[in-house]
Design a protein around this motif. Structure first.
Motif, PDB file in Angstrom:
ATOM      1  N   GLY A 130     -16.278  61.259 134.620  1.00  0.00           N
ATOM      2  CA  GLY A 130     -16.133  62.498 133.861  1.00  0.00           C
ATOM      3  C   GLY A 130     -14.699  62.747 133.455  1.00  0.00           C
ATOM      4  O   GLY A 130     -13.818  61.936 133.698  1.00  0.00           O
ATOM      5  N   ASP A 131     -14.465  63.885 132.840  1.00  0.00           N
ATOM      6  CA  ASP A 131     -13.098  64.279 132.502  1.00  0.00           C
ATOM      7  C   ASP A 131     -12.524  65.076 133.660  1.00  0.00           C
ATOM      8  O   ASP A 131     -13.266  65.678 134.451  1.00  0.00           O
ATOM      9  CB  ASP A 131     -13.084  65.115 131.222  1.00  0.00           C
ATOM     10  N   ALA A 132     -11.208  65.100 133.787  1.00  0.00           N
ATOM     11  CA  ALA A 132     -10.560  65.798 134.889  1.00  0.00           C
ATOM     12  C   ALA A 132     -10.570  67.310 134.647  1.00  0.00           C
ATOM     13  O   ALA A 132     -10.471  67.767 133.506  1.00  0.00           O
ATOM     14  CB  ALA A 132      -9.129  65.307 135.063  1.00  0.00           C
ATOM     15  N   VAL A 133     -10.727  68.077 135.731  1.00  0.00           N
ATOM     16  CA  VAL A 133     -10.690  69.538 135.653  1.00  0.00           C
ATOM     17  C   VAL A 133      -9.729  70.050 136.723  1.00  0.00           C
ATOM     18  O   VAL A 133      -9.450  69.370 137.712  1.00  0.00           O
ATOM     19  CB  VAL A 133     -12.078  70.173 135.857  1.00  0.00           C
ATOM     20  N   TYR A 134      -9.246  71.262 136.527  1.00  0.00           N
ATOM     21  CA  TYR A 134      -8.352  71.856 137.521  1.00  0.00           C
ATOM     22  C   TYR A 134      -9.082  72.995 138.219  1.00  0.00           C
ATOM     23  O   TYR A 134      -9.485  73.965 137.592  1.00  0.00           O
ATOM     24  CB  TYR A 134      -7.080  72.392 136.857  1.00  0.00           C
ATOM     25  N   PHE A 146     -12.802  62.750 143.325  1.00  0.00           N
ATOM     26  CA  PHE A 146     -11.420  62.325 143.515  1.00  0.00           C
ATOM     27  C   PHE A 146     -10.475  63.479 143.164  1.00  0.00           C
ATOM     28  O   PHE A 146     -10.842  64.402 142.438  1.00  0.00           O
ATOM     29  CB  PHE A 146     -11.098  61.130 142.613  1.00  0.00           C
ATOM     30  N   GLU A 147      -9.235  63.390 143.673  1.00  0.00           N
ATOM     31  CA  GLU A 147      -8.214  64.372 143.297  1.00  0.00           C
ATOM     32  C   GLU A 147      -6.907  63.646 143.014  1.00  0.00           C
ATOM     33  O   GLU A 147      -6.687  62.518 143.461  1.00  0.00           O
ATOM     34  CB  GLU A 147      -8.021  65.404 144.405  1.00  0.00           C
ATOM     35  N   GLY A 148      -6.051  64.289 142.252  1.00  0.00           N
ATOM     36  CA  GLY A 148      -4.771  63.668 141.914  1.00  0.00           C
ATOM     37  C   GLY A 148      -3.899  64.622 141.117  1.00  0.00           C
ATOM     38  O   GLY A 148      -4.262  65.774 140.863  1.00  0.00           O
ATOM     39  N   LYS A 174      -5.653  70.623 143.035  1.00  0.00           N
ATOM     40  CA  LYS A 174      -5.147  69.536 142.192  1.00  0.00           C
ATOM     41  C   LYS A 174      -6.184  69.265 141.106  1.00  0.00           C
ATOM     42  O   LYS A 174      -7.221  69.906 141.032  1.00  0.00           O
ATOM     43  CB  LYS A 174      -4.933  68.265 143.027  1.00  0.00           C
ATOM     44  N   LEU A 175      -5.871  68.270 140.270  1.00  0.00           N
ATOM     45  CA  LEU A 175      -6.873  67.826 139.305  1.00  0.00           C
ATOM     46  C   LEU A 175      -8.033  67.177 140.060  1.00  0.00           C
ATOM     47  O   LEU A 175      -7.817  66.418 141.005  1.00  0.00           O
ATOM     48  CB  LEU A 175      -6.260  66.815 138.334  1.00  0.00           C
ATOM     49  N   HIS A 195     -18.620  71.293 138.480  1.00  0.00           N
ATOM     50  CA  HIS A 195     -19.845  71.049 137.709  1.00  0.00           C
ATOM     51  C   HIS A 195     -19.546  70.482 136.325  1.00  0.00           C
ATOM     52  O   HIS A 195     -20.342  69.728 135.761  1.00  0.00           O
ATOM     53  CB  HIS A 195     -20.661  72.339 137.581  1.00  0.00           C
ATOM     54  N   LYS A 196     -18.382  70.835 135.770  1.00  0.00           N
ATOM     55  CA  LYS A 196     -18.031  70.344 134.435  1.00  0.00           C
ATOM     56  C   LYS A 196     -17.737  68.849 134.452  1.00  0.00           C
ATOM     57  O   LYS A 196     -18.263  68.086 133.628  1.00  0.00           O
ATOM     58  CB  LYS A 196     -16.821  71.108 133.898  1.00  0.00           C
TER      59      LYS A 196
END
Length: 526
Positions: free
Chosen positions: A272-276, A236-238, A182-183, A282-283
């Protein structure tokens, strides 16, 4: 203390049992509580929670069997011994059903009663010890597993290599931590650590964060990571980016308010910004770091989203060049004014970045020049705080000013022409190489064929420190490195650093660094 409740309506028998037990079991720490009927016995059981209950079977208001039944209904179950003048099989059968250990007929033989009670006391003490040891082992195992998890999570947050990230993810999966596809979003909670709170602050903040996030965010909250003392990361995830931002920001605001209210320290959180994909954690972690650094602008907010930081044109770093050459002629005001110009730029990701880069470059440039001086005086310079540990631009300027003052003084002193400089260099090298042995000024003087008084004066003039002060600084630096290696028992560190007496080593270490060797190792494990 082992508590024994004796319940019997006959005063002579009840008090006689108490006297016998106290006298014959004087080597055991016991406390005897008396009750003259079943009702009083039930009340005292609830108040004192005795481990052993010795009760008559026939008592007014509530007999022994009903007393046992009522005690067990409360969920509390001590060991029971019944005393009875009745050899009725039905009584004995009922007692057995209730789990009574012994059914003793009156008149009681003193040595049998003492032997019986002593056996149960020792048996229960052994069982308690076994349970305590099992709990200690399980607690230690949990602590070890938790430390492994935290170490792997820190590596995952730092890793930019896909292969290394996948290795961490595989090991975390085996330890029960699974990231779904997830994100993913990382946030950092940063708080101030000082001498008064350093022993408990990390534990307290993590507890607050875990409780709030577990209760309010459920499965969307994955885990917190104690990245280092003063900085707690949360993952977190979503499914929806904006929804994640909104809920995470809301809960982080609550956490910041609780930390500020109960722990009374400054606190700030960056999102931070969300990543997939979990290999890209790390980003989002790096974005969270940038957002946390935005606290320097003092916008009045406790939480900053990376996505809400304004963007601007890129700014050029300061070329420190002539401003720091030569070091002893550095102009503090000129350098701080250069930073002031950057601070006045419109707040943005780019302006914050150029301030950080200029700060780092200034320190690195000065350090490169200090190496050329080849002086022990420059080794004592306390470097400015890392950029992420700064809480305001005022603090940034204060750190720079303090650092530059040290640099100027050290450079000025290192430039003095010291007679016998070659001898000083050889002496210092000898001391560093033998710091872990039983070395003193007499040994050094004999080694170089000088008197102790001459060597002491030469040492002071060449290093700016007395011999004992210098050897202590070398040994303390060694101690820090050894304590960071958890494979070396703390008890061995003192000897490896040249201290025969471990207690004296602990005193010197605490006087130098403000914490004991044990606490320093615990902090370094974070």
């Amino acid at each position: 203390m082992f508590k024994i409740l004796v319940a019997d309506d006959e005063d002579v028998i009840r008090k006689g049992i108490v006297v016998i037990l106290k006298r014959e079991l004087a080597n055991i720490d016991i406390c005897c509580i008396e009750a003259e009927n079943g009702i009083e016995a039930l009340k005292l059981c609830k108040e004192h929670l005795p481990q052993l209950v010795i009760t008559d079977i026939r008592m007014p208001f509530c007999d022994g069997l009903n007393l046992i039944k009522n005690i067990k209904e409360t969920g509390y179950s001590p060991t029971f011994i019944i005393l009875s003048g009745y050899a009725d099989f039905e009584y004995a059968k009922s007692a057995i059903k209730l789990g009574v250990k012994e059914y003793v007929l009156k008149p009681i033989k003193k040595h049998e009663l003492v032997s019986m009670v002593e056996g149960y006391v020792k048996s229960l003490a052994n069982e308690k010890q076994r349970i305590d040891e099992k709990f200690a082992r399980e607690s230690e195992n949990k602590k070890v597993v938790e430390n492994v998890k935290q170490k792997l999570l820190r590596s995952l947050l730092d890793s930019t290599d896909a292969e290394e990230s996948n290795r961490c993810l595989t090991e975390l999966y085996d330890l029960g931590i699974h990231f779904s596809e997830k994100l993913l979003l990382c946030a950092i909670i940063q708080y101030q650590v000082n001498n008064e709170n350093k022993d408990y602050i990390d534990f307290a903040v993590k507890n607050i964060a875990d409780e709030v996030l577990t209760q309010k965010m459920g499965k969307d909250f994955l885990i917190t990571v104690q990245y280092e003392s003063g900085r707690l990361a949360a993952v977190f995830e979503g499914l929806k980016r904006e929804t994640m931002f909104l809920s995470v920001k809301q809960e982080l605001n609550k956490i910041c308010n609780l930390v500020r209210k109960y722990l009374m320290v400054d606190v700030f959180a960056g999102i931070g910004d969300a990543v997939y994909g979990s290999t890209l954690l790390h980003k989002t972690f790096n974005f969270a770091n940038m957002a946390t650094n935005y606290k320097l602008y003092r916008t009045g907010n406790s939480v900053q989203l990376f996505s809400e930081i304004p963007m601007s044109l890129r700014y050029e770093q300061i070329d420190w060049g002539n401003l720091i050459r030569p070091l002893k002629n550095i102009n503090n005001a000129e350098i701080i004014n250069s930073f002031e110009k950057l601070i006045r730029l419109t707040p943005s990701l780019q302006s914050l970045s150029v301030i950080e880069q200029s700060y780092t470059k200034l320190v690195d440039s000065i350090n490169r020049q200090l190496v050329k001086y080849n002086s022990t005086r420059t080794e004592s310079i306390i470097k400015p705080l890392p950029f992420f540990e700064l809480w305001s631009f005022l603090q940034l300027k204060q750190e720079i000013n303090r650092y530059l003052n040290q640099v100027c003084q050290a450079a000025d002193e290192a430039g003095i022409d010291v007679p016998n400089k070659k001898l000083i260099v050889e002496v210092l090298q000898f001391v560093r190489e033998n710091a872990a042995s039983d070395i003193n000024l007499n040994i050094v003087a004999e080694k170089f064929d000088r008197t102790p008084a001459y060597m002491s004066a030469l040492f002071k003039k060449g290093t700016g420190m007395g011999f004992n002060e210098y050897i202590t600084s070398i040994r303390m630096a060694m101690a820090k490195k050894l304590l960071a290696d958890t494979s070396i028992p703390i008890g061995e560190v003192s000897g490896l650093c040249g201290y025969i007496n471990p207690k004296y080593f602990s005193v010197v270490f605490k006087n130098t660094f403000g914490v004991s060797p044990v606490v320093y190792r615990q902090n370094s494990m974070h």
